[in-house]
Every structure is written in C-alpha cells, then in structure tokens.
Design a protein around this motif. Structure first.
Motif, PDB file in Angstrom:
ATOM      1  N   LYS A 162       0.836  -1.207   0.000  1.00 34.24           N
ATOM      2  CA  LYS A 162       0.000   0.000   0.000  1.00 34.24           C
ATOM      3  C   LYS A 162       0.865   1.249   0.000  1.00 34.24           C
ATOM      4  CE  LYS A 162      -3.774   2.240   2.531  1.00 34.24           C
ATOM      5  NZ  LYS A 162      -4.661   2.126   3.725  1.00 34.24           N
ATOM      6  N   ASN A 163       1.954   1.241   0.773  1.00 31.51           N
ATOM      7  CA  ASN A 163       2.854   2.390   0.818  1.00 31.51           C
ATOM      8  C   ASN A 163       3.494   2.676  -0.535  1.00 31.51           C
ATOM      9  OD1 ASN A 163       2.331   2.729   3.545  1.00 31.51           O
ATOM     10  ND2 ASN A 163       4.142   1.583   4.205  1.00 31.51           N
ATOM     11  N   LEU A 164       3.625   1.637  -1.355  1.00 28.87           N
ATOM     12  CA  LEU A 164       4.208   1.799  -2.686  1.00 28.87           C
ATOM     13  C   LEU A 164       3.165   2.171  -3.739  1.00 28.87           C
ATOM     14  CD1 LEU A 164       6.542  -1.343  -2.679  1.00 28.87           C
ATOM     15  CD2 LEU A 164       7.229   1.045  -2.342  1.00 28.87           C
ATOM     16  N   GLY A 165       1.904   2.254  -3.335  1.00 22.12           N
ATOM     17  CA  GLY A 165       0.842   2.569  -4.274  1.00 22.12           C
ATOM     18  C   GLY A 165       0.331   1.379  -5.045  1.00 22.12           C
ATOM     19  N   LEU A 166       0.657   0.169  -4.593  1.00 21.00           N
ATOM     20  CA  LEU A 166       0.197  -1.051  -5.254  1.00 21.00           C
ATOM     21  C   LEU A 166      -1.114  -1.515  -4.623  1.00 21.00           C
ATOM     22  CD1 LEU A 166       3.640  -2.853  -5.542  1.00 21.00           C
ATOM     23  CD2 LEU A 166       2.318  -1.871  -7.422  1.00 21.00           C
ATOM     24  N   PRO A 167      -1.953  -2.234  -5.374  1.00 23.33           N
ATOM     25  CA  PRO A 167      -3.259  -2.644  -4.846  1.00 23.33           C
ATOM     26  C   PRO A 167      -3.122  -3.694  -3.747  1.00 23.33           C
ATOM     27  CG  PRO A 167      -2.856  -3.670  -6.975  1.00 23.33           C
ATOM     28  CD  PRO A 167      -1.750  -2.676  -6.771  1.00 23.33           C
ATOM     29  N   ILE A 168      -4.061  -3.700  -2.820  1.00 21.68           N
ATOM     30  CA  ILE A 168      -4.073  -4.720  -1.775  1.00 21.68           C
ATOM     31  C   ILE A 168      -5.454  -5.350  -1.610  1.00 21.68           C
ATOM     32  CG2 ILE A 168      -2.153  -3.681  -0.501  1.00 21.68           C
ATOM     33  CD1 ILE A 168      -4.225  -2.540   1.468  1.00 21.68           C
ATOM     34  N   THR A 169      -6.451  -4.878  -2.366  1.00 21.41           N
ATOM     35  CA  THR A 169      -7.803  -5.436  -2.281  1.00 21.41           C
ATOM     36  C   THR A 169      -8.331  -5.704  -3.688  1.00 21.41           C
ATOM     37  OG1 THR A 169      -8.780  -3.216  -2.251  1.00 21.41           O
ATOM     38  CG2 THR A 169      -8.314  -4.230  -0.114  1.00 21.41           C
ATOM     39  N   ASN A 170      -9.549  -6.228  -3.742  1.00 19.92           N
ATOM     40  CA  ASN A 170     -10.258  -6.474  -5.007  1.00 19.92           C
ATOM     41  C   ASN A 170      -9.568  -7.510  -5.893  1.00 19.92           C
ATOM     42  OD1 ASN A 170     -12.263  -4.547  -4.387  1.00 19.92           O
ATOM     43  ND2 ASN A 170     -10.920  -2.897  -5.091  1.00 19.92           N
ATOM     44  N   LYS A 171      -8.795  -8.385  -5.292  1.00 19.20           N
ATOM     45  CA  LYS A 171      -8.228  -9.547  -5.978  1.00 19.20           C
ATOM     46  C   LYS A 171      -7.533  -9.160  -7.291  1.00 19.20           C
ATOM     47  CE  LYS A 171     -11.394 -12.889  -3.888  1.00 19.20           C
ATOM     48  NZ  LYS A 171     -11.308 -12.197  -2.630  1.00 19.20           N
ATOM     49  N   LYS A 172      -6.493  -8.385  -7.176  1.00 17.13           N
ATOM     50  CA  LYS A 172      -5.741  -7.888  -8.325  1.00 17.13           C
ATOM     51  C   LYS A 172      -4.494  -8.720  -8.634  1.00 17.13           C
ATOM     52  CE  LYS A 172      -8.324  -4.220  -9.053  1.00 17.13           C
ATOM     53  NZ  LYS A 172      -9.125  -4.063 -10.289  1.00 17.13           N
ATOM     54  N   TYR A 173      -4.224  -9.756  -7.823  1.00 18.49           N
ATOM     55  CA  TYR A 173      -2.987 -10.529  -7.979  1.00 18.49           C
ATOM     56  C   TYR A 173      -3.292 -11.926  -8.506  1.00 18.49           C
ATOM     57  CZ  TYR A 173      -0.629  -6.912  -5.266  1.00 18.49           C
ATOM     58  OH  TYR A 173      -0.110  -5.725  -4.842  1.00 18.49           O
ATOM     59  N   ARG A 174      -2.565 -12.321  -9.547  1.00 15.97           N
ATOM     60  CA  ARG A 174      -2.662 -13.719  -9.977  1.00 15.97           C
ATOM     61  C   ARG A 174      -1.856 -14.555  -8.985  1.00 15.97           C
ATOM     62  NH1 ARG A 174      -3.402 -16.695 -14.890  1.00 15.97           N
ATOM     63  NH2 ARG A 174      -3.232 -14.861 -16.243  1.00 15.97           N
ATOM     64  N   PHE A 175      -2.515 -15.508  -8.367  1.00 14.59           N
ATOM     65  CA  PHE A 175      -1.883 -16.395  -7.395  1.00 14.59           C
ATOM     66  C   PHE A 175      -1.750 -17.777  -8.031  1.00 14.59           C
ATOM     67  CE2 PHE A 175      -2.528 -19.494  -3.851  1.00 14.59           C
ATOM     68  CZ  PHE A 175      -1.299 -19.308  -3.235  1.00 14.59           C
ATOM     69  N   THR A 176      -0.545 -18.323  -8.056  1.00 10.62           N
ATOM     70  CA  THR A 176      -0.314 -19.603  -8.731  1.00 10.62           C
ATOM     71  C   THR A 176       0.563 -20.512  -7.880  1.00 10.62           C
ATOM     72  OG1 THR A 176       1.714 -18.889  -9.869  1.00 10.62           O
ATOM     73  CG2 THR A 176      -0.384 -18.484 -10.996  1.00 10.62           C
ATOM     74  N   ARG A 177       0.408 -21.806  -8.126  1.00  9.01           N
ATOM     75  CA  ARG A 177       1.336 -22.799  -7.599  1.00  9.01           C
ATOM     76  C   ARG A 177       1.735 -23.718  -8.752  1.00  9.01           C
ATOM     77  NH1 ARG A 177      -1.507 -25.178  -3.565  1.00  9.01           N
ATOM     78  NH2 ARG A 177      -1.015 -23.431  -2.229  1.00  9.01           N
ATOM     79  N   LEU A 178       3.017 -23.800  -9.019  1.00  6.47           N
ATOM     80  CA  LEU A 178       3.546 -24.613 -10.103  1.00  6.47           C
ATOM     81  C   LEU A 178       4.357 -25.777  -9.538  1.00  6.47           C
ATOM     82  CD1 LEU A 178       2.786 -22.074 -11.775  1.00  6.47           C
ATOM     83  CD2 LEU A 178       4.914 -22.369 -13.050  1.00  6.47           C
ATOM     84  N   PHE A 179       4.272 -26.919 -10.241  1.00 13.43           N
ATOM     85  CA  PHE A 179       5.043 -28.096  -9.847  1.00 13.43           C
ATOM     86  C   PHE A 179       5.878 -28.586 -11.020  1.00 13.43           C
ATOM     87  CE2 PHE A 179       1.476 -28.139  -6.921  1.00 13.43           C
ATOM     88  CZ  PHE A 179       2.054 -28.498  -5.720  1.00 13.43           C
ATOM     89  N   HIS A 180       7.038 -29.117 -10.689  1.00 14.36           N
ATOM     90  CA  HIS A 180       7.896 -29.793 -11.654  1.00 14.36           C
ATOM     91  C   HIS A 180       8.436 -31.029 -10.963  1.00 14.36           C
ATOM     92  CE1 HIS A 180      11.605 -30.719 -13.874  1.00 14.36           C
ATOM     93  NE2 HIS A 180      11.048 -30.104 -14.896  1.00 14.36           N
ATOM     94  N   TYR A 181       8.498 -32.136 -11.677  1.00 12.14           N
ATOM     95  CA  TYR A 181       8.866 -33.395 -11.052  1.00 12.14           C
ATOM     96  C   TYR A 181      10.214 -33.881 -11.568  1.00 12.14           C
ATOM     97  CZ  TYR A 181       3.972 -33.000 -10.010  1.00 12.14           C
ATOM     98  OH  TYR A 181       2.770 -32.511  -9.592  1.00 12.14           O
ATOM     99  N   GLY A 182      11.050 -34.320 -10.640  1.00 11.27           N
ATOM    100  CA  GLY A 182      12.330 -34.916 -10.987  1.00 11.27           C
ATOM    101  C   GLY A 182      12.474 -36.243 -10.272  1.00 11.27           C
ATOM    102  N   TYR A 183      13.530 -36.942 -10.576  1.00  8.25           N
ATOM    103  CA  TYR A 183      13.751 -38.270 -10.005  1.00  8.25           C
ATOM    104  C   TYR A 183      15.182 -38.370  -9.507  1.00  8.25           C
ATOM    105  CZ  TYR A 183       9.361 -39.302 -12.323  1.00  8.25           C
ATOM    106  OH  TYR A 183       8.042 -39.266 -12.723  1.00  8.25           O
ATOM    107  N   ASN A 184      15.357 -38.890  -8.296  1.00  8.82           N
ATOM    108  CA  ASN A 184      16.707 -39.043  -7.775  1.00  8.82           C
ATOM    109  C   ASN A 184      17.345 -40.310  -8.333  1.00  8.82           C
ATOM    110  OD1 ASN A 184      15.669 -41.227  -6.332  1.00  8.82           O
ATOM    111  ND2 ASN A 184      15.602 -40.127  -4.373  1.00  8.82           N
TER     112      ASN A 184
END
Length: 335
Positions: A162-184
């Motif tokens: 908020k101090n930087l003038g960026l939004p904090i309400t009204n769901k303005k952020y894309r929220f993601t979770r990404l996965f990548h799989y490897g094998y030991n």
C-alpha cells in the motif's frame, strides 16, 4: 533453494518460531570491516479444468495459461505438500568466512548487473516462455499448474504494498502454484514447487522449493511476462524467509551489527540497505539475493537495470525481503 514450507497460504496467526534452529537448503568483491558480534535473535475458468481451484476473480477469469489438455497434476490445490520444515535441523552459526563469501558474491553480482563487458557471469537472458514450461515434448520436463486464480496479496506485506501505491484489495494478484517433477538416483519422484503472486509492478515469491528443472528466476520471469511487460517490474518480494543462508545472515550478522531488534509487533518495521554498501553486497550474496539478481540479469540487458536497494521488512517474528529495481541512467558509473 527452499525458504518456506510449501502448502496453502492461510491467514497468518501470530507465532514465535524457534529461532535457534534452521534447516539446510535443498538446492541449487571488495572487503570491509565486519562486526564479529553474533547472537540468535529472539476466477475459475470452466474451459480449463487444470486452472483455478477455489477463488476466482469477480470480474473476469484469469487469462488462460497455455497448458495442454492432457497435462496431469498431482494436487488439487487444496492439500499442502509434505516437505520437511526448513527450521527443523540445528546448524552452527555463520562463520566469518561465510560472511566474507556472501560479500564477495554480492559484489560480483552487483558488478555483473552494472557492467555488460565484465566476464564470468553465468546468468544469461531468460528465453523460456510459459508455453515452453507447460508444453515440453518430454512430459517429465513439464510444469503443471493446479492453482491459478486472482486473489489479494499476502497479508503480511499488504501495508508495504500500500505504501508503494500497489493494490491490496479487489483480488488484483494472480496467485499460482507450479510443480515440476524430478527423479533421484534411486528413481524416487521429487517435487519442485513455486508459489507466486503477481500484479503489475510486483513479483511476490511465497514459496521456492527447487529440486530440478529451470532455475527459479527463469520461471518467475516467464510468469510475470505472461501478464505484464517486463519493464513494468519494480519490486521483487520474498515473504517469510527461512532460507539457510539469508535468514541466519539477517539474524546473526545484519541486525546485531546495527543493534536492531527482531520484529515482534504487528506492524511493519522496514530497514533499507542502499546500493553498494557492505550490507547490500552481503544480502545480495546470499541465496535469495542471488536469486533476485538473476531475475535482473535474465530479464534485461546488463547495464540497463539494477537493484537500487534491499529492504528487510519485519513483522511478528517474520522477516520479508523487498528488492527495488530501477533503470540505470547513462551518466551513472558502473560500479
């Protein structure tokens, strides 16, 4: 590189972690006098079933990620992945040699960012797109995205945004979770997980757990660039850090050196470490500092952008980092 136990973002309750313990990472030049003092401081889219789980943007669905229809996911976005807590193992305090190493590495990254003619830099321009990440011909090399929706940013840094003038309400952020799989070497399946929030101007890294696959900086650049021109990126955040290099440096070296108390109150306590200072270089030389530097090196031509300052932001026993990105003016010295 790991700095936060993976899982769902939930409302944060005040808690006091055991600051005498920390875990080991799963990952990936000028010297000045240093204080020897150390102490432990006390909208879901109906057209793409692999996208959102849960909250959707009220006004419009997220722009669809280029995910193939047959892409499989291992999570429905509602079950936390069971990684070991990075605070679980005891480790000795940082040595003077380790701190000197942070300083040397940070000075090198600072110089590489500023001077395009300086050799030795191993961070090249990021070329991969989201299409590349989700559509690799080898399915073992593909990322999956079980969580993708618009939401508000993490509560712990909303005041700073908020101090930087960026939004904090009204769901303005894309929220993601990404996965990548490897094998030991034994053929056991291992998961890489990246959890991010993005809005124009801000890249917020909430969880980085890399076992294999592209480096985090390349993935973060591809995700941010999907929604926004890269030149609009001004701030990189790492929330609730527990990284095995960055957290102990702040706990044992940075804050004691300046007689700063560990944050305990429910209000932001922000400290800025300016470009080229000893503290700036040491922070830049830790794992999370190098990760932020690689974003700058991967996103822009060297000598055109720099990390102008690094902020440590404390609140209720947690520390967050913010890296401020600015254009390098033609008349500025490359040092």
């Amino acid at each position: 590189m790991a700095y936060r136990p993976a899982g769902l973002r939930r409302p944060t309750k005040p808690h006091k972690p055991n600051l005498h313990k920390r875990g080991r990472s799963h990952d990936d030049d000028s010297d000045s006098s240093r204080s020897p003092t150390r102490r432990r401081l006390n909208p879901k889219s109906p057209e793409s079933p692999v996208l959102s789980q849960g909250i959707a943007e009220p006004s419009a669905s997220p722009l669809l990620y280029p995910i193939p229809d047959d892409s499989s996911t291992s999570s429905n976005g509602m079950t936390p992945i069971a990684f070991n807590s990075p605070l679980g193992d005891e480790k000795p305090p940082l040595s003077d040699d380790e701190v000197c190493g942070f300083h040397e590495k940070g000075a090198a990254y600072q110089a590489w960012i500023a001077n395009p003619t300086l050799g030795g830099c191993h961070c090249g321009q990021a070329r991969q797109t989201l299409f590349d990440l989700f559509n690799n011909s080898n399915k073992r090399e593909r990322f999956t995205c079980p969580v993708n929706h618009f939401d508000d940013p993490p509560k712990s840094i909303r005041d700073d945004l908020k101090n930087l003038g960026l939004p904090i309400t009204n769901k303005k952020y894309r929220f993601t979770r990404l996965f990548h799989y490897g094998y030991n070497k034994d053929g056991d399946k291992k998961e890489t997980q990246y959890q991010h929030s993005f809005a124009k101007g801000a890249l917020i890294a909430e969880c980085i757990y890399r076992y294999t696959g592209p480096h985090w900086s390349n993935v973060a650049i591809a995700q941010y660039s999907f929604d926004h021109p890269i030149d609009t990126l001004k701030y990189i955040y790492f929330t609730n850090i527990v990284n095995e290099e960055t957290l102990p440096y702040v706990q044992e070296i940075l804050y004691p050196r300046h007689d700063l108390d560990w944050p305990t109150r429910d209000r932001l306590e922000s400290h800025a470490w300016e470009y080229g200072t000893e503290e700036y270089r040491e922070l830049l030389g830790t794992q999370l500092g190098k990760a932020a530097a690689c974003v700058v090196l991967g996103a822009w031509e060297r000598g055109t952008r720099r990390i102008a300052r690094i902020h440590t932001i404390g609140r209720e026993y947690e520390i967050h980092l913010r890296f401020d990105i600015e254009a390098i003016q033609n008349n500025e010295l490359s040092n």
